[in-house]
Design an enzyme around this catalytic site. Sequence first.
Site, PDB file in Angstrom:
ATOM      1  CD  GLU A   1      -2.815  -3.733   4.038  1.00  0.00           C
ATOM      2  OE1 GLU A   1      -1.684  -4.014   3.613  1.00  0.00           O
ATOM      3  OE2 GLU A   1      -3.175  -2.560   4.276  1.00  0.00           O
TER       4      GLU A   1
ATOM      5  CG  ASN B   1       3.830  -2.106   5.367  1.00  0.00           C
ATOM      6  OD1 ASN B   1       4.347  -2.652   4.385  1.00  0.00           O
ATOM      7  ND2 ASN B   1       2.691  -2.532   5.897  1.00  0.00           N
TER       8      ASN B   1
ATOM      9  CG  HIS C   1      -0.249  -5.246   7.793  1.00  0.00           C
ATOM     10  ND1 HIS C   1      -1.416  -5.002   7.116  1.00  0.00           N
ATOM     11  CD2 HIS C   1       0.314  -4.036   8.047  1.00  0.00           C
ATOM     12  CE1 HIS C   1      -1.547  -3.679   6.956  1.00  0.00           C
ATOM     13  NE2 HIS C   1      -0.514  -3.079   7.512  1.00  0.00           N
TER      14      HIS C   1
ATOM     15  CE  LYS D   1       0.029  -0.820   4.144  1.00  0.00           C
ATOM     16  NZ  LYS D   1      -1.332  -0.418   4.435  1.00  0.00           N
TER      17      LYS D   1
ATOM     18  CD  GLU E   1      -0.458  -0.980  10.978  1.00  0.00           C
ATOM     19  OE1 GLU E   1       0.177  -0.018  10.559  1.00  0.00           O
ATOM     20  OE2 GLU E   1      -0.695  -1.988  10.299  1.00  0.00           O
TER      21      GLU E   1
ATOM     22  CB  SER F   1      -4.439   7.693   8.118  1.00  0.00           C
ATOM     23  OG  SER F   1      -5.201   6.914   7.216  1.00  0.00           O
TER      24      SER F   1
ATOM     25  N   GLY G   1      -5.127   3.470   5.400  1.00  0.00           N
ATOM     26  CA  GLY G   1      -5.346   3.889   4.021  1.00  0.00           C
ATOM     27  C   GLY G   1      -6.632   4.662   3.801  1.00  0.00           C
TER      28      GLY G   1
HETATM   29  P1  13P Z   1      -1.484   3.879   5.886  1.00  0.00           P
HETATM   30  O1  13P Z   1      -0.416   4.724   6.556  1.00  0.00           O
HETATM   31  O2  13P Z   1      -1.455   3.967   4.402  1.00  0.00           O
HETATM   32  O3  13P Z   1      -2.837   4.141   6.481  1.00  0.00           O
HETATM   33  O4  13P Z   1      -1.135   2.348   6.219  1.00  0.00           O
HETATM   34  C1  13P Z   1      -0.873   1.979   7.523  1.00  0.00           C
HETATM   35  C2  13P Z   1      -0.346   0.592   7.535  1.00  0.00           C
HETATM   36  O5  13P Z   1      -1.056  -0.347   7.257  1.00  0.00           O
HETATM   37  C3  13P Z   1       1.069   0.410   7.879  1.00  0.00           C
HETATM   38  O6  13P Z   1       1.368  -0.926   8.079  1.00  0.00           O
END
Ligand code: 13P
Length: 259
Positions: free
Chosen positions: A102, A13, A100, A15, A172, A218, A178
Amino acid sequence: MNSKGRKPIIAGNWKMNKTLEEAKKLAIEVKNNTLARAPEVEVVICPPFTALTEVASIIKGSHVKLGAQNCHWKDSGAFTGEISPIMLKDVGCEYVIVGHSERRQYFGETDEIVSMKAKAALAHGLSPIVCVGEHLEHREKGMTKDIIRGQVIGSLRGIEAEEILRAVVAYEPVWAIGTGKTATPEQAQEVHAFVRNLLIDLYGLEVALKVRIQYGGSVKPANIAALMSEVDIDGALVGGASLEAIQFAEIVSYEAKGK
Ligand code: 13P
């Protein structure tokens, strides 16, 4: 296919990262560096909308599949700034991430919205990657399973058994995204097993055993093998480490030890 009977799926992803030129370069590198693992692992990349068409032509005919990071639930119309599942299918997407954390956190997406997006994606031949995950305060208050139950049932509402087989669920934990704080394999497995049990309740054992559940938060080359060794972890949704081709390829090349 692994000993679990499900083909592992590792998705990147990206982003809100990568200009068009950067995205094209990364797509070429991912294609070249993950080829060796292609028979055993499904590899998906989810660039920003602006790069989908160009990335599609780079990975066309290869083992790498294309995903988007979001979609609207309507086919078309007066929804300024939105992208429909038909448009994603049209440019070569096979997957789309929905719900997601976010999107839920910053754009107010509810389980109801997520379920409408997942249904719309399925109706147009896309496989939704339906994301769920608890916040740190939920975990600290012992509410993880209540939150996950609500999100899984709410986000999959209206999805039939034959449709869920084309979908992927991604667990997740928000506190692991992150932050460099991965859930331990045991913590992740506990929630994955819980999600699997919810899928059994919703769709029956035979179907639930075929649905892939990805872990995200992560994920790095150093922790993927241990995560993938867990019985209900069928892949990873990778954020930060998917922005760099060598790291992503190392994740795709994990060596899981069956439990
Ligand atoms: P990270 O791998 O940067 O922690 O992000 C995970 C994520 O949100 C994947 O959709």
